[in-house]
Design an enzyme around this catalytic site. Sequence first.
Site, PDB file in Angstrom:
ATOM      1  N   HIS A 207      19.589 103.081  58.001  1.00  0.00           N
ATOM      2  CA  HIS A 207      20.255 102.181  58.967  1.00  0.00           C
ATOM      3  C   HIS A 207      19.142 101.332  59.599  1.00  0.00           C
ATOM      4  O   HIS A 207      18.399 101.815  60.458  1.00  0.00           O
ATOM      5  CB  HIS A 207      20.963 103.077  59.989  1.00  0.00           C
ATOM      6  N   CYS A 240      21.563  98.017  70.147  1.00  0.00           N
ATOM      7  CA  CYS A 240      21.948  99.067  71.087  1.00  0.00           C
ATOM      8  C   CYS A 240      21.549  98.624  72.481  1.00  0.00           C
ATOM      9  O   CYS A 240      20.373  98.362  72.732  1.00  0.00           O
ATOM     10  CB  CYS A 240      21.261 100.376  70.703  1.00  0.00           C
TER      11      CYS A 240
HETATM   12  P1  HMG Z   1      27.349 110.601  81.681  1.00  0.00           P
HETATM   13  O1  HMG Z   1      27.535 109.558  82.713  1.00  0.00           O
HETATM   14  O2  HMG Z   1      26.138 111.463  81.724  1.00  0.00           O
HETATM   15  O3  HMG Z   1      28.661 111.510  81.540  1.00  0.00           O
HETATM   16  O4  HMG Z   1      27.397 109.857  80.262  1.00  0.00           O
HETATM   17  P2  HMG Z   1      29.171 112.726  82.384  1.00  0.00           P
HETATM   18  O5  HMG Z   1      29.454 113.826  81.418  1.00  0.00           O
HETATM   19  O6  HMG Z   1      28.269 112.997  83.564  1.00  0.00           O
HETATM   20  O7  HMG Z   1      30.554 112.135  82.948  1.00  0.00           O
HETATM   21  C1  HMG Z   1      30.609 111.044  83.822  1.00  0.00           C
HETATM   22  C2  HMG Z   1      31.979 110.409  83.724  1.00  0.00           C
HETATM   23  O8  HMG Z   1      32.117 109.834  82.405  1.00  0.00           O
HETATM   24  C3  HMG Z   1      33.122 111.402  83.887  1.00  0.00           C
HETATM   25  O9  HMG Z   1      34.194 110.689  84.509  1.00  0.00           O
HETATM   26  C4  HMG Z   1      33.507 111.716  82.467  1.00  0.00           C
HETATM   27  O10 HMG Z   1      34.859 112.114  82.336  1.00  0.00           O
HETATM   28  C5  HMG Z   1      33.303 110.370  81.783  1.00  0.00           C
HETATM   29  P3  HMG Z   1      34.497 110.827  86.098  1.00  0.00           P
HETATM   30  O11 HMG Z   1      34.677 112.285  86.310  1.00  0.00           O
HETATM   31  O12 HMG Z   1      33.261 110.277  86.777  1.00  0.00           O
HETATM   32  O13 HMG Z   1      35.715 109.989  86.259  1.00  0.00           O
HETATM   33  N1  HMG Z   1      33.052 110.521  80.347  1.00  0.00           N
HETATM   34  C6  HMG Z   1      33.726 109.826  79.407  1.00  0.00           C
HETATM   35  N2  HMG Z   1      34.684 108.884  79.502  1.00  0.00           N
HETATM   36  C7  HMG Z   1      35.151 108.391  78.348  1.00  0.00           C
HETATM   37  N3  HMG Z   1      34.693 108.770  77.118  1.00  0.00           N
HETATM   38  C8  HMG Z   1      33.740 109.695  76.993  1.00  0.00           C
HETATM   39  C9  HMG Z   1      33.216 110.269  78.180  1.00  0.00           C
HETATM   40  N4  HMG Z   1      32.270 111.185  78.404  1.00  0.00           N
HETATM   41  C10 HMG Z   1      32.183 111.339  79.740  1.00  0.00           C
HETATM   42  N5  HMG Z   1      33.313 110.045  75.780  1.00  0.00           N
HETATM   43  C11 HMG Z   1      27.758 109.748  77.899  1.00  0.00           C
HETATM   44  C12 HMG Z   1      27.183 110.557  79.064  1.00  0.00           C
HETATM   45  C13 HMG Z   1      27.287 110.390  76.618  1.00  0.00           C
HETATM   46  C14 HMG Z   1      29.263 109.767  77.979  1.00  0.00           C
HETATM   47  C15 HMG Z   1      27.245 108.286  78.024  1.00  0.00           C
HETATM   48  O14 HMG Z   1      25.868 108.309  78.141  1.00  0.00           O
HETATM   49  C16 HMG Z   1      27.626 107.439  76.860  1.00  0.00           C
HETATM   50  O15 HMG Z   1      28.796 107.166  76.628  1.00  0.00           O
HETATM   51  N6  HMG Z   1      26.613 106.946  76.085  1.00  0.00           N
HETATM   52  C17 HMG Z   1      26.853 106.178  74.891  1.00  0.00           C
HETATM   53  C18 HMG Z   1      25.880 105.053  74.790  1.00  0.00           C
HETATM   54  C19 HMG Z   1      26.119 104.312  73.501  1.00  0.00           C
HETATM   55  O16 HMG Z   1      27.244 104.193  73.043  1.00  0.00           O
HETATM   56  N7  HMG Z   1      25.048 103.773  72.900  1.00  0.00           N
HETATM   57  C20 HMG Z   1      25.149 103.022  71.693  1.00  0.00           C
HETATM   58  C21 HMG Z   1      25.502 103.851  70.502  1.00  0.00           C
HETATM   59  S1  HMG Z   1      24.107 104.634  69.726  1.00  0.00           S
HETATM   60  C22 HMG Z   1      23.486 103.411  68.669  1.00  0.00           C
HETATM   61  O17 HMG Z   1      23.901 102.284  68.737  1.00  0.00           O
HETATM   62  C23 HMG Z   1      22.458 103.794  67.634  1.00  0.00           C
HETATM   63  C24 HMG Z   1      23.050 103.812  66.210  1.00  0.00           C
HETATM   64  O18 HMG Z   1      23.593 102.563  65.847  1.00  0.00           O
HETATM   65  C25 HMG Z   1      21.964 104.177  65.191  1.00  0.00           C
HETATM   66  C26 HMG Z   1      20.696 103.348  65.377  1.00  0.00           C
HETATM   67  O19 HMG Z   1      20.723 102.127  65.336  1.00  0.00           O
HETATM   68  O20 HMG Z   1      19.697 104.019  65.589  1.00  0.00           O
HETATM   69  C27 HMG Z   1      24.156 104.876  66.100  1.00  0.00           C
HETATM   70 MG    MG Z   2      22.368 100.829  65.118  1.00  0.00          MG
END
Ligand code: HMG
Ligand code: MG
Length: 297
Positions: A207, A240
Amino acid sequence: MTFPKKVKIVEVGPRDGLQNEKKIIPTRIKMEFINRLSQTGLSVIEATSFVSPQWIPQLADHSRLFAGIKKKKGVSYPVLVPNLSGLKQALDVKVKEIAVFTSPSETFCRHNINCSVKESIDTIANVIQLAKQHKVRVRGYLSCVLGCPYEGKMAPRKVAALAEQLFKLGCYEISLGDTIGVGTPLQVQRLLETVLKKVPLKYLAVHFHDTYGQALANIYAALALGIQTVDSSVAGLGGCPYAPGAAGNVATEELVYLLAGMGIKTGVNLKKLLAAGRFISRALGRVPPSKVSLAMP
Ligand code: HMG
Ligand code: MG
């Protein structure tokens, strides 16, 4: 050199592409985009992610989008899932395949998913366990495998150890991500040679983001080692938000062109792919990527 005869392309434009756009694309346009991609011959289209809408508002419509796309027979539509909450929401709309993700970089892991690498592995283990109970397939991503915006170079040994962990936990495929596009072909070769000591070839994918224009050269290096699965993004969308400096993914159009020129089959129709790329580029207010000819090399 043992180039594969056939390559599976994992199209990540609707997820990796649209997660990094300032403009939030209406759900019906995303659906039309995915439906068009489904007609190109691609067999895997990563549709969206069930991450927190606070972190990635661009994909907050995941459930409605997933429920609304036309699922073409023979095409899989994986979605990115960070935790059990994401998986449960994905199960509600009958997702059949998910992708989990972590990184060998502690600092990137903290920035991207707000936990340590160890905590991310514990979460992934729980996600895989529940996914398997529902017969959902799980793909794994490792980010920043060739360099991290916070920690610099990554040791191939560290990447290989984490890839092995994902493999043993039950990921059917592990995609090695050069998230910020800093790798070069000989580094790719060294990394793959190290990872291959831990995970068999057929379970690995690559990737590449294209920050320094190295993505196709890096893919060539991976193909020379026999890699059969490559991620890419139509129109070169992608990045990202938690990896400063990350540019778009390698463009699927350019990947298909390269592979056709090497006599490697993909099953993808370049003309239809270019049209899907033009469609989403216009929706994003971009000049569509212009290609001089629709003929294959
Ligand atoms: P957090 O803030 O630490 O979560 O985020 P938490 O567990 O402390 O919860 C906080 C609030 O978020 C709570 O709600 C949870 O219910 C809610 P509240 O009680 O405050 O109302 N929550 C959610 N809501 C909806 N969907 C969920 C979810 N989980 C918790 N799934 C978390 C931790 C992992 C959720 C956050 O950091 C996150 O979503 N990160 C994702 C970031 C992301 O998407 N980055 C890009 C993708 S990776 C990428 O692009 C790389 C890749 O392409 C490969 C490459 O290129 O290398 C794959
Ligand atoms: Mg990527």
